[in-house]
Motif scaffolding. Structure first.
Motif, PDB file in Angstrom:
ATOM      1  N   LEU A 210       0.813  -1.211   0.000  1.00 11.86           N
ATOM      2  CA  LEU A 210       0.000   0.000   0.000  1.00 11.86           C
ATOM      3  C   LEU A 210       0.852   1.268   0.000  1.00 11.86           C
ATOM      4  CD1 LEU A 210      -3.250   0.488   2.035  1.00 11.86           C
ATOM      5  CD2 LEU A 210      -1.702   2.378   1.644  1.00 11.86           C
ATOM      6  N   GLU A 211       1.880   1.318   0.852  1.00  8.16           N
ATOM      7  CA  GLU A 211       2.676   2.555   0.923  1.00  8.16           C
ATOM      8  C   GLU A 211       3.362   2.886  -0.409  1.00  8.16           C
ATOM      9  OE1 GLU A 211       3.921   4.213   5.037  1.00  8.16           O
ATOM     10  OE2 GLU A 211       5.014   2.328   4.772  1.00  8.16           O
ATOM     11  N   PRO A 212       3.992   1.927  -1.104  1.00  3.35           N
ATOM     12  CA  PRO A 212       4.583   2.283  -2.395  1.00  3.35           C
ATOM     13  C   PRO A 212       3.535   2.686  -3.437  1.00  3.35           C
ATOM     14  CG  PRO A 212       5.556   0.259  -1.550  1.00  3.35           C
ATOM     15  CD  PRO A 212       4.356   0.552  -0.699  1.00  3.35           C
ATOM     16  N   PHE A 213       2.309   2.209  -3.287  1.00  2.00           N
ATOM     17  CA  PHE A 213       1.250   2.532  -4.244  1.00  2.00           C
ATOM     18  C   PHE A 213       0.855   4.002  -4.167  1.00  2.00           C
ATOM     19  CE2 PHE A 213      -3.311   2.218  -5.700  1.00  2.00           C
ATOM     20  CZ  PHE A 213      -3.019   1.849  -7.010  1.00  2.00           C
ATOM     21  N   VAL A 214       0.902   4.582  -2.969  1.00  2.00           N
ATOM     22  CA  VAL A 214       0.543   6.006  -2.809  1.00  2.00           C
ATOM     23  C   VAL A 214       1.783   6.879  -2.712  1.00  2.00           C
ATOM     24  CG1 VAL A 214      -1.630   5.416  -1.693  1.00  2.00           C
ATOM     25  CG2 VAL A 214       0.384   5.871  -0.275  1.00  2.00           C
ATOM     26  N   SER A 215       2.964   6.267  -2.811  1.00  2.00           N
ATOM     27  CA  SER A 215       4.223   6.984  -2.664  1.00  2.00           C
ATOM     28  C   SER A 215       4.424   8.022  -3.761  1.00  2.00           C
ATOM     29  CB  SER A 215       5.377   5.974  -2.706  1.00  2.00           C
ATOM     30  OG  SER A 215       6.604   6.591  -2.980  1.00  2.00           O
ATOM     31  N   SER A 216       5.237   9.003  -3.439  1.00  2.00           N
ATOM     32  CA  SER A 216       5.600  10.016  -4.427  1.00  2.00           C
ATOM     33  C   SER A 216       6.457   9.429  -5.551  1.00  2.00           C
ATOM     34  CB  SER A 216       6.373  11.155  -3.741  1.00  2.00           C
ATOM     35  OG  SER A 216       7.513  10.637  -3.050  1.00  2.00           O
ATOM     36  N   MET A 217       6.948   8.192  -5.364  1.00  2.00           N
ATOM     37  CA  MET A 217       7.793   7.563  -6.376  1.00  2.00           C
ATOM     38  C   MET A 217       7.132   6.355  -7.036  1.00  2.00           C
ATOM     39  SD  MET A 217      11.579   7.802  -4.662  1.00  2.00           S
ATOM     40  CE  MET A 217      12.332   7.115  -6.146  1.00  2.00           C
ATOM     41  N   ALA A 218       5.819   6.228  -6.901  1.00  2.00           N
ATOM     42  CA  ALA A 218       5.097   5.138  -7.564  1.00  2.00           C
ATOM     43  C   ALA A 218       5.313   5.215  -9.079  1.00  2.00           C
ATOM     44  CB  ALA A 218       3.614   5.214  -7.237  1.00  2.00           C
ATOM     45  N   SER A 219       5.339   4.056  -9.726  1.00  4.34           N
ATOM     46  CA  SER A 219       5.573   4.042 -11.166  1.00  4.34           C
ATOM     47  C   SER A 219       4.745   2.943 -11.827  1.00  4.34           C
ATOM     48  CB  SER A 219       7.064   3.807 -11.463  1.00  4.34           C
ATOM     49  OG  SER A 219       7.375   2.420 -11.398  1.00  4.34           O
ATOM     50  N   PRO A 220       4.615   2.983 -13.158  1.00  2.86           N
ATOM     51  CA  PRO A 220       3.877   1.926 -13.858  1.00  2.86           C
ATOM     52  C   PRO A 220       4.480   0.538 -13.674  1.00  2.86           C
ATOM     53  CG  PRO A 220       4.140   3.846 -15.280  1.00  2.86           C
ATOM     54  CD  PRO A 220       5.001   4.080 -14.076  1.00  2.86           C
ATOM     55  N   LEU A 221       5.756   0.458 -13.294  1.00  2.00           N
ATOM     56  CA  LEU A 221       6.368  -0.848 -13.087  1.00  2.00           C
ATOM     57  C   LEU A 221       6.043  -1.428 -11.718  1.00  2.00           C
ATOM     58  CD1 LEU A 221       9.937  -0.577 -14.692  1.00  2.00           C
ATOM     59  CD2 LEU A 221       7.967  -1.840 -15.523  1.00  2.00           C
ATOM     60  N   THR A 222       5.909  -0.565 -10.700  1.00  2.00           N
ATOM     61  CA  THR A 222       5.601  -1.070  -9.366  1.00  2.00           C
ATOM     62  C   THR A 222       4.101  -1.192  -9.121  1.00  2.00           C
ATOM     63  OG1 THR A 222       5.775   1.191  -8.479  1.00  2.00           O
ATOM     64  CG2 THR A 222       7.725  -0.222  -8.326  1.00  2.00           C
ATOM     65  N   ASP A 223       3.299  -0.413  -9.831  1.00  2.00           N
ATOM     66  CA  ASP A 223       1.850  -0.427  -9.590  1.00  2.00           C
ATOM     67  C   ASP A 223       1.214  -1.821  -9.679  1.00  2.00           C
ATOM     68  OD1 ASP A 223       1.868   2.273  -9.133  1.00  2.00           O
ATOM     69  OD2 ASP A 223       1.038   2.829 -11.087  1.00  2.00           O
ATOM     70  N   PRO A 224       1.516  -2.613 -10.702  1.00  2.00           N
ATOM     71  CA  PRO A 224       0.873  -3.938 -10.769  1.00  2.00           C
ATOM     72  C   PRO A 224       1.227  -4.825  -9.574  1.00  2.00           C
ATOM     73  CG  PRO A 224       1.804  -3.339 -12.903  1.00  2.00           C
ATOM     74  CD  PRO A 224       2.317  -2.344 -11.916  1.00  2.00           C
ATOM     75  N   PHE A 225       2.471  -4.751  -9.100  1.00  2.00           N
ATOM     76  CA  PHE A 225       2.850  -5.528  -7.922  1.00  2.00           C
ATOM     77  C   PHE A 225       2.042  -5.075  -6.707  1.00  2.00           C
ATOM     78  CE2 PHE A 225       6.790  -5.813 -10.505  1.00  2.00           C
ATOM     79  CZ  PHE A 225       6.869  -7.193 -10.600  1.00  2.00           C
ATOM     80  N   CYS A 226       1.875  -3.754  -6.557  1.00  2.00           N
ATOM     81  CA  CYS A 226       1.115  -3.228  -5.419  1.00  2.00           C
ATOM     82  C   CYS A 226      -0.342  -3.658  -5.476  1.00  2.00           C
ATOM     83  CB  CYS A 226       1.199  -1.701  -5.394  1.00  2.00           C
ATOM     84  SG  CYS A 226       2.848  -1.036  -5.110  1.00  2.00           S
ATOM     85  N   ARG A 227      -0.945  -3.514  -6.631  1.00  2.00           N
ATOM     86  CA  ARG A 227      -2.366  -3.863  -6.768  1.00  2.00           C
ATOM     87  C   ARG A 227      -2.605  -5.336  -6.457  1.00  2.00           C
ATOM     88  NH1 ARG A 227      -2.001  -0.231 -11.497  1.00  2.00           N
ATOM     89  NH2 ARG A 227      -3.271   1.608 -11.042  1.00  2.00           N
ATOM     90  N   GLU A 228      -1.812  -6.202  -7.066  1.00  2.00           N
ATOM     91  CA  GLU A 228      -2.012  -7.629  -6.862  1.00  2.00           C
ATOM     92  C   GLU A 228      -1.635  -8.035  -5.441  1.00  2.00           C
ATOM     93  OE1 GLU A 228      -3.077 -11.583  -8.254  1.00  2.00           O
ATOM     94  OE2 GLU A 228      -3.670  -9.488  -8.547  1.00  2.00           O
TER      95      GLU A 228
END
Length: 396
Positions: A210-228
Motif C-alpha cells: 500500500l505505501e509504495p502505491f501512494v508513494s511520491s515515487m510510484a511508477s507503472p512498473l511497481t503499480d501492478p505488484f502493489c495492486r495484486e
C-alpha cells in the motif's frame, strides 16, 4: 485496471533479485542453486534463526551435495555488533557464499554479512543516517534468501536493516549490489509460523504494497505488484491466521510479501515505516505489529493533510483505489480502508504501542527521528511535526 495514469512519471526503474524461485517444495532446489553460484565444493555461511536444528535437513542436503555449511544463528533483530560477528566468522571460515533461511531479521543479517565480508571497515562506515553512508566498492558475496515468514520482502530488496543499540534506532545498509542473487520462496516454510507472527508479518506485507502505491515515487512498473499484492494479502491474511496450513492462503501471502518487497525497493515506503524504524530501535517490538498499529492512523492523517494542503494530489485517487482493492468492493471509499485497517488490527490482536514500553514522554523524540527516516521520504505529503506526534499519541 484502475487509475494507471494517476502519477506523471518522468523516470523510473525496476531492480529486484537476480532470480526468483517460487513454489511449494522449492527449498529442495537450494543445493543446486548454491552449486551454480559458488561451485560444488563451496563453503557457505548458513544463517538461521535461534533454532538452528529446525533446518538441519536443509544443512544436511547442502553437505550431501559437497557444500560445507557453517552455521550462524540470529537471535532477535540484527544489530551492528551481530553483523560484525557474522562477518568475522565468514572470513575466518573462508565462506564464498551466504545462505539465509528465516524471517526478515535472518535475511537482513545474511544480506549485511554478505556485503561486509568483501568490503573492509565497520558497518557504521556504510550505514545510512547514523553512519558515514559510504558506498560499497566491492561486490558482496553471492547471497541466497529463503524466507520463512510472509512479510518483510527482504528476499527481493537491496537493503538490510540493522539496529544500533547505542543510538536506539534502526537504519539500513543499502546498495543495488546487495540484491539477493536468488530469492528462494517456498510457502510451505511458513506453515509453522504461529498466528501472532502470521498477523504481524502479514500486515507488514500488505503495508509494503500500500505505501509504495501512494508513494511520491510510484511508477507503472511497481503499480501492478502493489495492486495484486494488496488484493492477495487482504483476501488471504485472515485465513492464514486462522489456519496455518491453508495452502492457498499461505501461497497468496508469500506472493504478497514478494510483491511488496519489489514495490518498496523501487518506489519507497512512507510514514508507517518511517515511524517503525525509531520505534524498533528504541523498544523491543515486532516490526510488523508496529506497522499494523500505525497503518490506519497514518492513512487517516495523510488523507486529511492531502485534502487540506494538496487537494489535487494524485495520491488521493490512489488511496481511493486501494480502498476498492483491499475492501473488495467497487463502492469502497477511503474511510472504508481506514476502518478495515482498524478492524483487522483488532481482530488479529495487534496491541497498542504502550505494550512495548513506549510512553507519552517518548513521543516527541520518536516523531523527530521518524521525520528524518529514509522511508518517510516516500510519504505522499510532508507531515508536520504536530501531525506526527498526534499519530503516535493515538497509537499508544
Amino acid at each position: 485496471m484502475g487509475d494507471e495514469r494517476v502519477h506523471e512519471v518522468v523516470m523510473f526503474e525496476l531492480a529486484t533479485a537476480g532470480r526468483i524461485v517460487f513454489g511449494d517444495g522449492a527449498i529442495a532446489k537450494l543445493p543446486s542453486i548454491v552449486s551454480s553460484l559458488a561451485g560444488g565444493e563451496a563453503r557457505c555461511l548458513f544463517v538461521t534463526g535461534a533454532r538452528v536444528e529446525r533446518f538441519a535437513h536443509v544443512r544436511q542436503a547442502l553437505e550431501g551435495a559437497g557444500i560445507a555449511a557453517v552455521p550462524f544463528a540470529v537471535s532477535g533483530e540484527p544489530t551492528t555488533e551481530l553483523a560484525r560477528e557474522g562477518t568475522a566468522l565468514a572470513r575466518r571460515e573462508r565462506c564464498s557464499i551466504v545462505v539465509a533461511i528465516g524471517g526478515g531479521s535472518v535475511l537482513d543479517a545474511g544480506k549485511a554479512i554478505a556485503a561486509l565480508v568483501t568490503n573492509e571497515g565497520d558497518p557504521l562506515d556504510y550505514l545510512e543516517v547514523i553512519g558515514r553512508g559510504l558506498p560499497l566498492t566491492r561486490a558482496p558475496l553471492p547471497f541466497v534468501a529463503a524466507p520463512t515468514t510472509a512479510g518483510t520482502g527482504s528476499e527481493v530488496t537491496k537493503n538490510a536493516v540493522l539496529a544500533d543499540p547505542t543510538q536506539r534506532v534502526k537504519v539500513s545498509l543499502r546498495s543495488d549490489a546487495m540484491l539477493p542473487r536468488v530469492a528462494l520462496v517456498d510457502p510451505e516454510l511458513t506453515w509453522s509460523v504461529p498466528p501472532a507472527v502470521t498477523a504481524s508479518t502479514g500486515l507488514d506485507a500488505i503495508t509494503q504494497c500500500l505505501e509504495p502505491f501512494v508513494s511520491s515515487m510510484a511508477s507503472p512498473l511497481t503499480d501492478p505488484f502493489c495492486r495484486e499484492g494488496m488484493r492477495l494479502g487482504a483476501g488471504a491474511l485472515r485465513r492464514a491466521y486462522a489456519k496455518g496450513d491453508d495452502r492457498e492462503a499461505r501461497r497468496d501471502m508469500a506472493l504478497c510479501s514478494v510483491f511488496g518487497g519489489i514495490a518498496l525497493a523501487n518506489a519507497k515506503l512512507g510514514a508507517v515505516h518511517g515511524f517503525a524504524a525509531p520505534i524498533g530501535g528504541s523498544f523491543e517490538s515486532p516490526h510488523g505489529a508496529v506497522c499494523a498499529r500505525l497503518l490506519p492512523l497514518v492513512i487517516e492523517t495523510n488523507v486529511a493533510a492531502l485534502r487540506a494542503r494538496a487537494p489535487e494530489s494524485p495520491s488521493l485517487a490512489r488511496y481511493e483505489e486501494a480502498a476498492r482493492i483491499v475492501c473488495g468492493r467497487a463502492d469502497a471509499k477511503i474511510e472504508d480502508l481506514i476502518a478495515w485497517g482498524h478492524d483487522i488490527a483488532r481482530d488479529l490482536a495487534i496491541p497498542a504501542l504502550s505494550t512495548y514500553g513506549m510512553r507519552a514522554s517518548d513521543v516527541e523524540t520518536i516523531a523527530d527521528k521518524a521525520a528524518k527516516a529514509s522511508s518517510t521520504k516516500g510519504n505522499p505529503i510532508v507531515l508536520e511535526r504536530a501531525e506526527l506526534i498526534a499519530i503516535l499519541e493515538r497509537a499508544l
